[in-house]
Design a protein around this motif. Structure first.
Motif, PDB file in Angstrom:
ATOM      1  N   ALA A  97     -14.287  12.100   6.616  1.00  0.00           N
ATOM      2  CA  ALA A  97     -13.772  13.260   5.883  1.00  0.00           C
ATOM      3  C   ALA A  97     -12.380  13.008   5.329  1.00  0.00           C
ATOM      4  N   LEU A  98     -11.595  12.234   6.062  1.00  0.00           N
ATOM      5  CA  LEU A  98     -10.217  11.959   5.660  1.00  0.00           C
ATOM      6  C   LEU A  98     -10.116  11.059   4.438  1.00  0.00           C
ATOM      7  N   ALA A  99     -11.109  10.196   4.224  1.00  0.00           N
ATOM      8  CA  ALA A  99     -10.986   9.122   3.236  1.00  0.00           C
ATOM      9  C   ALA A  99     -11.111   9.567   1.783  1.00  0.00           C
ATOM     10  N   GLY A 100     -11.661  10.746   1.526  1.00  0.00           N
ATOM     11  CA  GLY A 100     -11.955  11.129   0.151  1.00  0.00           C
ATOM     12  C   GLY A 100     -10.757  11.285  -0.757  1.00  0.00           C
ATOM     13  N   TYR A 101      -9.841  12.185  -0.412  1.00  0.00           N
ATOM     14  CA  TYR A 101      -8.720  12.467  -1.307  1.00  0.00           C
ATOM     15  C   TYR A 101      -7.749  11.301  -1.484  1.00  0.00           C
ATOM     16  N   PRO A 102      -7.460  10.501  -0.446  1.00  0.00           N
ATOM     17  CA  PRO A 102      -6.570   9.356  -0.667  1.00  0.00           C
ATOM     18  C   PRO A 102      -7.214   8.218  -1.467  1.00  0.00           C
ATOM     19  N   ALA A 103      -8.546   8.185  -1.545  1.00  0.00           N
ATOM     20  CA  ALA A 103      -9.231   7.043  -2.147  1.00  0.00           C
ATOM     21  C   ALA A 103      -8.821   6.757  -3.598  1.00  0.00           C
ATOM     22  N   PRO A 104      -8.802   7.758  -4.506  1.00  0.00           N
ATOM     23  CA  PRO A 104      -8.387   7.442  -5.885  1.00  0.00           C
ATOM     24  C   PRO A 104      -6.973   6.870  -5.947  1.00  0.00           C
ATOM     25  N   SER A 105      -6.052   7.430  -5.165  1.00  0.00           N
ATOM     26  CA  SER A 105      -4.663   6.968  -5.191  1.00  0.00           C
ATOM     27  C   SER A 105      -4.540   5.546  -4.656  1.00  0.00           C
ATOM     28  N   LEU A 106      -5.205   5.269  -3.540  1.00  0.00           N
ATOM     29  CA  LEU A 106      -5.119   3.938  -2.952  1.00  0.00           C
ATOM     30  C   LEU A 106      -5.816   2.898  -3.832  1.00  0.00           C
ATOM     31  N   LEU A 107      -6.931   3.280  -4.437  1.00  0.00           N
ATOM     32  CA  LEU A 107      -7.580   2.374  -5.384  1.00  0.00           C
ATOM     33  C   LEU A 107      -6.664   2.125  -6.577  1.00  0.00           C
ATOM     34  N   GLY A 108      -5.970   3.178  -7.023  1.00  0.00           N
ATOM     35  CA  GLY A 108      -5.023   3.023  -8.126  1.00  0.00           C
ATOM     36  C   GLY A 108      -3.918   2.038  -7.793  1.00  0.00           C
ATOM     37  N   VAL A 109      -3.412   2.067  -6.557  1.00  0.00           N
ATOM     38  CA  VAL A 109      -2.378   1.106  -6.143  1.00  0.00           C
ATOM     39  C   VAL A 109      -2.930  -0.315  -6.180  1.00  0.00           C
ATOM     40  N   PRO A 203     -19.000  24.710  11.327  1.00  0.00           N
ATOM     41  CA  PRO A 203     -18.212  23.794  10.504  1.00  0.00           C
ATOM     42  C   PRO A 203     -17.974  24.360   9.114  1.00  0.00           C
ATOM     43  N   PRO A 204     -16.778  24.192   8.559  1.00  0.00           N
ATOM     44  CA  PRO A 204     -16.479  24.727   7.232  1.00  0.00           C
ATOM     45  C   PRO A 204     -17.137  23.904   6.146  1.00  0.00           C
ATOM     46  N   VAL A 205     -17.375  24.550   5.030  1.00  0.00           N
ATOM     47  CA  VAL A 205     -17.994  23.847   3.915  1.00  0.00           C
ATOM     48  C   VAL A 205     -17.123  23.929   2.667  1.00  0.00           C
ATOM     49  N   THR A 206     -15.958  24.527   2.769  1.00  0.00           N
ATOM     50  CA  THR A 206     -15.155  24.784   1.577  1.00  0.00           C
ATOM     51  C   THR A 206     -14.412  23.554   1.071  1.00  0.00           C
ATOM     52  N   SER A 207     -13.864  22.734   1.944  1.00  0.00           N
ATOM     53  CA  SER A 207     -13.056  21.609   1.493  1.00  0.00           C
ATOM     54  C   SER A 207     -12.939  20.567   2.586  1.00  0.00           C
ATOM     55  N   ASP A 208     -12.536  19.365   2.186  1.00  0.00           N
ATOM     56  CA  ASP A 208     -12.307  18.299   3.167  1.00  0.00           C
ATOM     57  C   ASP A 208     -11.215  18.694   4.158  1.00  0.00           C
ATOM     58  N   ALA A 209     -10.163  19.360   3.668  1.00  0.00           N
ATOM     59  CA  ALA A 209      -9.056  19.747   4.551  1.00  0.00           C
ATOM     60  C   ALA A 209      -9.519  20.716   5.627  1.00  0.00           C
ATOM     61  N   PRO A 219      -4.342  22.187  11.715  1.00  0.00           N
ATOM     62  CA  PRO A 219      -4.477  23.061  10.536  1.00  0.00           C
ATOM     63  C   PRO A 219      -4.768  22.306   9.245  1.00  0.00           C
ATOM     64  N   GLY A 220      -5.578  22.922   8.395  1.00  0.00           N
ATOM     65  CA  GLY A 220      -5.944  22.303   7.131  1.00  0.00           C
ATOM     66  C   GLY A 220      -4.752  21.982   6.257  1.00  0.00           C
ATOM     67  N   LEU A 221      -3.710  22.830   6.312  1.00  0.00           N
ATOM     68  CA  LEU A 221      -2.528  22.588   5.492  1.00  0.00           C
ATOM     69  C   LEU A 221      -1.882  21.250   5.844  1.00  0.00           C
ATOM     70  N   PHE A 222      -1.945  20.869   7.105  1.00  0.00           N
ATOM     71  CA  PHE A 222      -1.405  19.571   7.504  1.00  0.00           C
ATOM     72  C   PHE A 222      -2.093  18.445   6.747  1.00  0.00           C
ATOM     73  N   TRP A 223      -3.418  18.528   6.635  1.00  0.00           N
ATOM     74  CA  TRP A 223      -4.166  17.478   5.945  1.00  0.00           C
ATOM     75  C   TRP A 223      -3.883  17.484   4.448  1.00  0.00           C
ATOM     76  N   VAL A 224      -3.679  18.659   3.880  1.00  0.00           N
ATOM     77  CA  VAL A 224      -3.300  18.732   2.463  1.00  0.00           C
ATOM     78  C   VAL A 224      -1.964  18.033   2.245  1.00  0.00           C
ATOM     79  N   VAL A 225      -1.006  18.254   3.144  1.00  0.00           N
ATOM     80  CA  VAL A 225       0.301  17.598   3.044  1.00  0.00           C
ATOM     81  C   VAL A 225       0.145  16.083   3.156  1.00  0.00           C
ATOM     82  N   VAL A 226      -0.725  15.628   4.048  1.00  0.00           N
ATOM     83  CA  VAL A 226      -0.983  14.183   4.170  1.00  0.00           C
ATOM     84  C   VAL A 226      -1.547  13.638   2.859  1.00  0.00           C
ATOM     85  N   PHE A 227      -2.537  14.326   2.300  1.00  0.00           N
ATOM     86  CA  PHE A 227      -3.116  13.896   1.020  1.00  0.00           C
ATOM     87  C   PHE A 227      -2.043  13.841  -0.066  1.00  0.00           C
ATOM     88  N   PHE A 228      -1.208  14.874  -0.113  1.00  0.00           N
ATOM     89  CA  PHE A 228      -0.168  14.959  -1.142  1.00  0.00           C
ATOM     90  C   PHE A 228       0.825  13.808  -0.989  1.00  0.00           C
TER      91      PHE A 228
END
Length: 247
Positions: A97-109, A203-209, A219-228
């Motif tokens: 679940a964690l790998a999705g949002y960072p993937a485009p950025s890390l691939l970009g690097v 289990p939530p279905v709204t977002s990865d966070a 908290p989901g906000l923590f994961w959003v901050v990590v992604f950001f």
């Protein structure tokens, strides 16, 4: 009176010296990426590329953690879903679940590093290879169309593009992943705020966070901050790598 041909540029023989510093191209494409990802209509189209990387990140993480990949679907609203089989909770599911949002950025690097090393052809072939592998896991028609069209664009540049075209295309794709990765995280939090976040039972279905919040009890906000943070650092690192281009 001077002839008309005396002032005509010989486009076939233009060099980077005559065009100016190639780093200017990197900066111009960065500005273009910011503008195009900021405009709703163009972002709706370009976001499909970011979604491909996002779902690819989930898929790779699932395989690394020993889960069985069941397929990927990409939808016309630029959303996607990666299905895998395994334990519904635990480190494997958290990492997936964690790998999705960072993937485009890390691939970009990673692509930015290839630009900085002047390995443009490598970059394009790597993109094509990754898309070909991803294609084997796509389970819907729109997803097939999106991946094939993206791969075809890269192949066309490889076959018919000149030095300037291939560099420009490589930088454009890289900036799209870097800037688009950040834009996707911002949209994530806006969506969470608008719809309400968290889960009070299953289990939530709204977002990865929110899924990560349920899985980890953080908290989901923590994961959003990590992604950001990952996205922001990736933009700085990717920009620095591309501006160090040294053919």
């Amino acid at each position: 009176m001077s002839s008309a041909t005396s002032s005509t540029l010989d486009w076939d023989n233009l060099s980077w010296d005559s065009l100016g510093d190639e780093r200017l191209l990197v900066i111009v494409l960065m500005v273009a990426a910011v503008v195009l990802t900021g405009e709703r209509t163009t972002w709706r189209v370009l976001r499909n590329v970011v979604t491909i990387a996002h779902e690819g990140g989930h898929a790779v993480a699932a395989l690394v953690m020993g889960r069985e990949l069941a397929g990927i679907k990409l939808h016309s609203d630029t959303s996607g879903v990666t299905l895998s089989r395994g334990k519904p909770r635990g480190p494997g599911m958290i990492f997936t679940a964690l790998a999705g949002y960072p993937a485009p950025s890390l691939l970009g690097v990673g692509l930015a590093a290839l630009v900085g090393l002047d390995r443009i052809q490598w970059l394009l072939w790597i993109v094509v290879a990754l898309l070909a592998i991803l294609l084997t896991q796509i389970r819907n028609a729109f997803g097939l169309l999106t991946v094939v069209a993206t791969g075809a664009a890269a192949v066309a540049v490889i076959i018919w593009g000149n030095e300037r075209t291939t560099l420009g295309f490589a930088c454009a794709v890289t900036w799209l992943l870097l800037i688009g990765g950040l834009r996707a995280v911002i949209e994530l939090q806006r969506s969470r705020r608008a719809q309400g976040s968290g889960s009070r039972g299953g289990p939530p279905v709204t977002s990865d966070a929110d899924q990560l919040a349920w899985l980890s009890h953080i908290p989901g906000l923590f994961w959003v901050v990590v992604f950001f943070a990952v996205s922001l650092v990736s933009i700085v690192a990717g920009g620095w790598l591309m501006l160090s281009w040294n053919p």
